[in-house]
Design a protein around this motif. Sequence first.
Motif, PDB file in Angstrom:
ATOM      1  N   ASN A   1      -2.105   4.791   0.719  1.00 63.53           N
ATOM      2  CA  ASN A   1      -3.427   5.229   0.290  1.00 63.53           C
ATOM      3  C   ASN A   1      -4.327   5.186   1.513  1.00 63.53           C
ATOM      4  O   ASN A   1      -4.534   4.126   2.096  1.00 63.53           O
TER       5      ASN A   1
ATOM      6  N   THR B   1      -7.457   5.275   1.888  1.00 56.05           N
ATOM      7  CA  THR B   1      -8.699   4.522   1.764  1.00 56.05           C
ATOM      8  C   THR B   1      -8.501   3.034   2.033  1.00 56.05           C
ATOM      9  O   THR B   1      -9.451   2.334   2.325  1.00 56.05           O
ATOM     10  N   GLN B   2      -7.259   2.558   1.930  1.00 51.74           N
ATOM     11  CA  GLN B   2      -6.964   1.165   2.284  1.00 51.74           C
ATOM     12  C   GLN B   2      -6.651   1.115   3.772  1.00 51.74           C
ATOM     13  O   GLN B   2      -5.985   1.989   4.306  1.00 51.74           O
ATOM     14  N   LYS B   3      -7.108   0.095   4.439  1.00 46.34           N
ATOM     15  CA  LYS B   3      -7.017   0.043   5.896  1.00 46.34           C
ATOM     16  C   LYS B   3      -5.634  -0.345   6.411  1.00 46.34           C
ATOM     17  O   LYS B   3      -5.276   0.000   7.510  1.00 46.34           O
TER      18      LYS B   3
ATOM     19  N   ASN C   1       0.867  -1.179   0.000  1.00 42.28           N
ATOM     20  CA  ASN C   1       0.000   0.000   0.000  1.00 42.28           C
ATOM     21  C   ASN C   1       0.908   1.235   0.000  1.00 42.28           C
ATOM     22  O   ASN C   1       1.136   1.856   1.031  1.00 42.28           O
TER      23      ASN C   1
END
Length: 186
Positions: free
Chosen positions: A167, A169-171, A129
């Motif tokens: 990012n 929005t990625q956990k 990520n």
Amino acid sequence: MRFTYIGLVSFLLVISCKNLEPDTPIVSPKEFDKKAYAIDLKKQREDLKKNSPQTQKEKSIPQPDSAQKASPKKLVFKEKTDTVHMKIVYGKAKMDTAKLPLQKMVFVFNSDTANKLKLKITPSDSSANLRIAQIIDSEGNSTGPFEKKIEIPIIKKGMQKVILSENPTQKNPWGGTFQFEVQLGW
């Protein structure tokens, strides 16, 4: 007379050619010592941990009652940022580095006289990520976010800042090693 004129002109040409220096300094490539760089990073991070607000709170003297004195709360930032100054040699630069989860990496370099900019991130983990979050030019104008590989025109020449982060929005926050490449185009 002709020979004097030809001799004078060739003398001036030889002198003027020796005095010309390129605008971009010429640097020979150097070996990158990964082990020494990793040791230096660990040392810097240990120094930061020693001076972090949490350790300072433990060492501080207990505060008087809030009725006697109101003290402002200290802000603790979870995100950490490292700034890396890159030297562009022959229009290219490549760096192997590592980042911690939730850490932002800022790469700063001079785009000199280039018209195009190619950036590429190659993480050790293919499902990492990690992305190019922003590109900030010398006047403070920013563009982004982008993916792991981008080619854009340079509008304002000078010092460029490239911010790499996860990012949001990625956990899953990501930490690990990656390679960052810069290539200038004309």
